[in-house]
Enzyme design. Structure first.
Site, PDB file in Angstrom:
ATOM      1  N   CYS A 190      -2.150   9.190   2.864  1.00 30.39           N
ATOM      2  CA  CYS A 190      -1.580   8.777   1.220  1.00 30.39           C
ATOM      3  C   CYS A 190      -2.610   9.462   0.142  1.00 30.39           C
ATOM      4  O   CYS A 190      -2.138   9.346  -0.887  1.00 30.39           O
ATOM      5  CB  CYS A 190      -1.443   7.239   1.815  1.00 30.39           C
ATOM      6  SG  CYS A 190      -3.082   6.523   1.505  1.00 30.39           S
ATOM      7  N   GLU A 238       0.517  -1.290  -0.153  1.00 31.61           N
ATOM      8  CA  GLU A 238      -0.397  -0.104   0.065  1.00 31.61           C
ATOM      9  C   GLU A 238       1.076   1.810   0.182  1.00 31.61           C
ATOM     10  O   GLU A 238       1.291   1.361   1.196  1.00 31.61           O
ATOM     11  CB  GLU A 238      -0.534  -0.292   1.101  1.00 31.61           C
ATOM     12  CG  GLU A 238      -2.082  -1.320   1.409  1.00 31.61           C
ATOM     13  CD  GLU A 238      -3.487  -0.564   0.387  1.00 31.61           C
ATOM     14  OE1 GLU A 238      -3.069   0.427   0.325  1.00 31.61           O
ATOM     15  OE2 GLU A 238      -3.807  -2.201  -0.251  1.00 31.61           O
TER      16      GLU A 238
HETATM   17  P1  NAD Z   1       8.470   4.314   5.437  1.00 28.17           P
HETATM   18  O1  NAD Z   1       8.266   3.226   3.954  1.00 28.17           O
HETATM   19  O2  NAD Z   1       9.768   4.605   5.389  1.00 28.17           O
HETATM   20  O3  NAD Z   1       8.064   3.727   6.308  1.00 28.17           O
HETATM   21  C1  NAD Z   1       7.034   2.569   6.591  1.00 28.17           C
HETATM   22  C2  NAD Z   1       7.551   1.596   7.134  1.00 28.17           C
HETATM   23  O4  NAD Z   1       8.472   0.857   7.010  1.00 28.17           O
HETATM   24  C3  NAD Z   1       8.292   1.744   8.482  1.00 28.17           C
HETATM   25  O5  NAD Z   1       7.412   0.566   9.530  1.00 28.17           O
HETATM   26  C4  NAD Z   1       8.971   1.497   8.641  1.00 28.17           C
HETATM   27  O6  NAD Z   1       9.719   0.991  10.039  1.00 28.17           O
HETATM   28  C5  NAD Z   1       9.678   0.530   8.142  1.00 28.17           C
HETATM   29  N1  NAD Z   1      11.089   1.001   6.855  1.00 28.17           N
HETATM   30  C6  NAD Z   1      11.577   2.138   6.529  1.00 28.17           C
HETATM   31  N2  NAD Z   1      12.439   2.052   6.195  1.00 28.17           N
HETATM   32  C7  NAD Z   1      12.975   0.816   5.580  1.00 28.17           C
HETATM   33  C8  NAD Z   1      13.598   0.312   4.691  1.00 28.17           C
HETATM   34  N3  NAD Z   1      14.997   0.842   4.545  1.00 28.17           N
HETATM   35  N4  NAD Z   1      13.432  -1.054   5.006  1.00 28.17           N
HETATM   36  C9  NAD Z   1      13.002  -1.919   5.337  1.00 28.17           C
HETATM   37  N5  NAD Z   1      11.500  -1.045   6.518  1.00 28.17           N
HETATM   38  C10 NAD Z   1      12.442  -0.249   6.718  1.00 28.17           C
HETATM   39  O7  NAD Z   1       6.883   5.367   4.684  1.00 28.17           O
HETATM   40  P2  NAD Z   1       6.053   5.907   5.814  1.00 28.17           P
HETATM   41  O8  NAD Z   1       7.377   7.348   5.643  1.00 28.17           O
HETATM   42  O9  NAD Z   1       6.109   5.579   7.354  1.00 28.17           O
HETATM   43  O10 NAD Z   1       4.948   6.715   5.560  1.00 28.17           O
HETATM   44  C11 NAD Z   1       5.028   7.959   4.048  1.00 28.17           C
HETATM   45  C12 NAD Z   1       4.425   7.035   2.859  1.00 28.17           C
HETATM   46  O11 NAD Z   1       3.485   5.905   3.336  1.00 28.17           O
HETATM   47  C13 NAD Z   1       3.651   8.182   2.093  1.00 28.17           C
HETATM   48  O12 NAD Z   1       4.568   7.426   0.525  1.00 28.17           O
HETATM   49  C14 NAD Z   1       2.411   7.475   1.820  1.00 28.17           C
HETATM   50  O13 NAD Z   1       1.399   7.890   0.655  1.00 28.17           O
HETATM   51  C15 NAD Z   1       2.886   6.013   2.535  1.00 28.17           C
HETATM   52  N6  NAD Z   1       1.272   5.761   2.370  1.00 28.17           N
HETATM   53  C16 NAD Z   1       0.500   5.034   1.819  1.00 28.17           C
HETATM   54  C17 NAD Z   1      -0.828   4.495   2.705  1.00 28.17           C
HETATM   55  C18 NAD Z   1      -1.699   3.482   1.844  1.00 28.17           C
HETATM   56  O14 NAD Z   1      -2.544   3.275   2.058  1.00 28.17           O
HETATM   57  N7  NAD Z   1      -1.282   3.262   0.690  1.00 28.17           N
HETATM   58  C19 NAD Z   1      -0.701   4.766   3.894  1.00 28.17           C
HETATM   59  C20 NAD Z   1      -0.225   5.664   4.519  1.00 28.17           C
HETATM   60  C21 NAD Z   1       0.872   6.085   4.055  1.00 28.17           C
END
Ligand code: NAD
Length: 461
Positions: free
Chosen positions: A248, A214
């Site tokens: 998002c 997502e």
């Molecule tokens: P992110 O991808 O930075 O982090 C999400 C998760 O991934 C966290 O739990 C984090 O600990 C983990 N993570 C971060 N870096 C990682 C790595 N290198 N390896 C493995 N795991 C890692 O996202 P965010 O900043 O928390 O959220 C923002 C993004 O999420 C935006 O792009 C937003 O559009 C998207 N989002 C999408 C939805 C949806 O339902 N489609 C909902 C909310 C947010």
């Protein structure tokens, strides 16, 4: 916690979840319903903690913090319909296969991993969990470390009601997530950014683990001339500035018909003043930017941009005033990646075909929003663009209709969830054919002599 310790602990939990799953305890409908009801009760009991955590993590107004509790609505829906979903679905059997019966039955996948983001930090790990439980799985949740208060509440709440052999929470940051990704789960459900989504998929590929991703992206909002300007402005601004734009499915930018650009900008400005007052920094209704890293990224967009309205900011408070940018070009930094903050660029278009071409030249978005009463224009947008979802004369709210899947397409995501779709996402659809020993007609067995013409008759129609 070091990566090695984190991996060892997660690996122990996963092993015990696999053993528990193998007992079959998570499969009966009654068990699943009981767990969902337990979860509902716990969420109701922790209402204050959940809301307060969202306030502390994101500086959210109380009204917006309550959105995390919206999960109860989905929970009620799942509890109400689950009995129907678990029933095997009969399939019709062709004449050549008679006598026999066939059906599709959903079976749980096993032990699943749920990794969450920080922007709706409670909802976005609990909503997939509903699906995992409803489908009869064990689950391991890793909430976002960037919303530490919510992460703690999730860990406490889940720890109070579920044995870790069944549902467990592992708190931690990137290293913890990476340690988890080394393990072989039966499904990985990830919500977050596109870049990390790629890392998740790469790790999953090593074990051939299926994924739901997502993700996000730049969701355009098109405004035609045939609209109620005031309502259009109110709906767009609500969807954009809710949670300080850190949603998002927030409209990322506006594509406005040039004939309506000036009155729309005026309406946007007036509505912003009505919503947040003359000094939005003092408004109780505006959330804050999550951290300094995000603040600096967003402030960077403002440095070189033409600010039509807003633009004030205070790094120490994570405050950025709701900001309208105009004029903007496709080459501006703000148009190169998902904004995910309280900044709304406004671009004009003259011909709808141009606007559609501009959208189609970019990665497929999570949502496209169209404001127009014109049915032909509505049809064109539906037919000529691709996105996870669409709202016509609305933003954002399509995600709260539990009978519709929520997910992206192309770079905005893989797979979907919500309501029945969550149940399907966390289930395997097993096809079953059952035959009696009676009437075993000899047409398919060797020796084949004399049988080919019959086969040809049956299949060469
Ligand atoms: P992110 O991808 O930075 O982090 C999400 C998760 O991934 C966290 O739990 C984090 O600990 C983990 N993570 C971060 N870096 C990682 C790595 N290198 N390896 C493995 N795991 C890692 O996202 P965010 O900043 O928390 O959220 C923002 C993004 O999420 C935006 O792009 C937003 O559009 C998207 N989002 C999408 C939805 C949806 O339902 N489609 C909902 C909310 C947010």
């Amino acid at each position: 916690m070091s990566t090695a310790t984190s991996t060892a602990r997660s690996s122990d939990i996963l092993r015990s979840q696999r053993a528990y799953f193998a007992t079959g305890a998570t499969r009966p409908l009654e068990f699943r319903l009981e767990q969902l009801k337990k979860l509902k009760q716990a969420i109701q009991d922790h209402e204050t903690d959940i809301v307060q955590a969202a306030r502390d993590d994101l500086g959210r107004p109380e009204f917006e913090a309550y959105f995390e509790m919206g999960i109860l609505d989905e929970l009620n829906y799942v509890i109400k319909h689950l009995k129907g979903w678990v029933k095997p679905k009969k399939a019709s059997v062709p004449l050549s296969q008679l006598p026999g019966s066939a059906w599709v039955q959903s079976e749980p996948l096993g032990a699943v991993l749920i990794i969450g983001p920080w922007n709706y930090p409670f909802q976005l790990v609990i909503s997939p969990l509903l699906g995992a439980i409803a489908a009869g799985n064990c689950a391991l949740i890793k909430p976002s470390e960037l919303a530490p208060n919510t992460s703690r509440v999730v860990a406490q709440l889940i720890g109070e009601i579920f044995d870790p052999n069944y549902v467990a929470v592992v708190e931690g940051g990137v290293e913890t997530a990476q340690a988890l990704l080394q393990l072989k789960f039966d499904h990985i459900f990830f919500t977050g950014g596109t870049r990390v989504g790629q890392i998740v998929m790469e790790a999953a590929a090593k074990h051939l683990t299926p994924v739901t991703l997502e993700l996000g992206g730049k969701s355009p909002c098109i405004v035609d001339t045939d609209v109620d300007i005031k309502t259009t402005a109110k709906r767009i601004l609500w969807g954009k500035f809710l949670n300080a734009g850190q949603t998002c499915v927030a409209p990322d930018y506006l594509l406005v018909h040039e004939e309506i650009k000036v009155p729309l900008l005026e309406a946007l400005k007036t509505t912003l003043q009505e919503s947040y007052g003359e000094n939005p920094a003092e408004s109780p209704d505006l959330a804050r930017v999550i951290n300094e890293r995000q603040f600096d990224r967003l402030a960077g967009y403002l440095e070189s941009a033409s600010i039509y309205f807003g633009g004030d900011r205070d790094r120490s408070q994570g405050y950025i005033a709701p900001t309208l940018l105009e004029p903007v070009t496709w080459d501006d930094p703000v148009m190169q990646e998902e904004i995910f903050g309280p900044i709304l660029p406004v671009l004009p278009y003259g011909d709808l075909g141009e606007a559609i071409a501009a959208i189609n030249a970019r990665p497929k978005p999570l949502a496209i929003y169209l404001f127009s009463r014109n049915k032909q224009i509505q049809q064109r947008i539906l037919a000529e663009t691709s996105s996870g979802g669409v709202c016509i004369n609305e933003v954002f709210m399509h995600i709260a209709i539990w009978e519709m899947p929520f997910g992206g397409v192309g770079q905005s995501g893989i797979g979907a969830y919500h309501g029945k779709t969550s149940f399907d996402t966390f289930s395997h659809q097993k096809s079953v054919l059952k035959k009696p020993f009676l009437l075993d007609i000899n047409w398919r067995y060797a020796p084949y002599a004399g049988k080919l013409s019959l086969l040809k008759k049956a299949i060469m129609r």
